[in-house]
Design an enzyme around this catalytic site. Structure first.
Site, PDB file in Angstrom:
ATOM      1  CE  LYS A  52      -3.812  -2.518   1.990  1.00 56.65           C
ATOM      2  NZ  LYS A  52      -4.543  -2.993   3.167  1.00 56.65           N
ATOM      3  CD  GLN A  96      -3.497  -4.672   6.356  1.00 60.52           C
ATOM      4  OE1 GLN A  96      -3.378  -3.723   5.588  1.00 60.52           O
ATOM      5  NE2 GLN A  96      -4.144  -5.775   6.003  1.00 60.52           N
ATOM      6  CG  ASP A 119     -10.138  -0.545   4.510  1.00 65.07           C
ATOM      7  OD1 ASP A 119      -9.876  -0.781   3.305  1.00 65.07           O
ATOM      8  OD2 ASP A 119      -9.419  -0.915   5.448  1.00 65.07           O
TER       9      ASP A 119
END
Ligand code: NDP
Length: 284
Positions: A52, A96, A119
């Site tokens: 990422k 994460q 997200d």
């Protein structure tokens, strides 16, 4: 339509547009910023986080990394999120997953400002998706929708069968297809007659996590097949949830594994971060 839906190529095209948007925003003094938070040493998570970061750098997005030790308390993590929520350089906050067991994942995800929830996992953003007025949409299902769009697949009136009902893939992709006017069936481990249900589908989306469980002869002639599964078999080989070689004989278009849905996921994270930055820029 190309028979093999090339996720890598679609992702590369999208990343070019994203980099152009980033350059324009940066010239206006609004460099998009993504905060990536990793707690602990999970090797797979470390790989995802570094992918990422690299993708952000390539697109010109500012990335703010927070690698915290496994013993970080929930309160410490929540206070970092609080700081990031009010940090004006940050448009997206990504925590994460999975988090260490002593931290309540739902509480952490709900602490992220919905306006920075790239997200798309915050209940506010889930609610916006359900009501057909999305703000941030989760990356993997959103990437699937972009692949269908780039491949010229019109979902209006089509029978879509989704196998898998997780909150990160199956459920949201079903809602997104519904918003595109498909007739959607959502299957899971208790579904009876799965093979016959899949046989009805004009579009099959498999997100199960079981190697090649969707058999080639379940695919209707001419159907579009999207395979989300990533399953490691043996030392090195990756296979999807669909029996690829048999399914491609019948499908009009199909995603490979690897090189299908996978490359789209991080691309959509960048896309969402840029969308956040555009909203910040517009509100200046
Ligand atoms: P989950 O394990 O959270 O969900 C799997 C779903 O499959 C569940 O809803 C489960 O049903 C259903 N299922 C399990 N067994 C069967 C069966 N025999 N018949 C029908 N349905 C079944 O997985 P995820 O959604 O997180 O991921 C799915 C796959 O996609 C994995 O391989 C994962 O690695 C991959 N993935 C890939 C991404 C990418 O970027 N390419 C991103 C995210 C995931 P029930 O709810 O009843 O238990």
């Amino acid at each position: 339509m190309e028979k093999i839906i090339d996720g890598k190529a679609i992702a590369a095209r999208m990343r070019q547009t994203i980099a152009d948007d980033v350059a324009q925003l940066t010239a206006r003094g609004t460099t998009p910023g993504l905060a990536v938070v990793l707690v602990g040493e999970d090797p797979a998570s470390r790989v995802y986080v570094s992918m990422k970061e690299k993708a952000c750098a390539q697109a010109g997005i500012y990335s703010d990394e927070h690698k915290l030790p496994a013993e970080t308390s929930e309160a410490q993590l929540l206070s970092l999120i609080d700081e990031l929520n009010s940090n004006e350089r940050i448009d997206g906050i990504l925590v994460q997953l999975p988090l260490p067991e002593h931290i309540d994942e739902a509480k952490v995800l709900e602490a992220i400002s919905p306006a920075k929830d790239v997200d798309g996992f915050h209940p506010y953003n889930v609610g916006r998706l359900v009501t057909g007025n999305p703000l941030f949409q989760p990356c993997t299902p959103y990437g699937i929708m972009k692949m269908l769009e780039y491949s010229g697949v019109d979902l209006t009136g089509k029978e879509v069968v989704v196998v898998g009902r997780s909150n990160i893939v199956g459920k949201p992709v079903a809602l997104m297809c519904l918003a595109k006017h498909a007739t959607v069936t959502l299957c899971h481990s208790r579904t009876k007659g799965l093979a016959d249900t899949v046989r009805r589908a004009d579009v099959v989306i498999a997100a199960v996590g079981r190697p090649e469980m969707v058999k080639g002869d379940w695919i209707k002639e001419g159907a579009v097949v999207i395979d989300v599964g990533v399953n490691r078999v043996g030392e090195k080989k990756l296979v999807g949830d669909v029996e690829f070689e048999a399914a491609r004989q019948r499908a009009s278009a199909i995603t490979p594994v690897p090189g299908g849905v996978g490359p789209m996921t991080i691309t959509m994270l960048l896309y969402n971060t840029v969308e956040g930055a555009k909203r910040r820029d517009a509100s200046k």
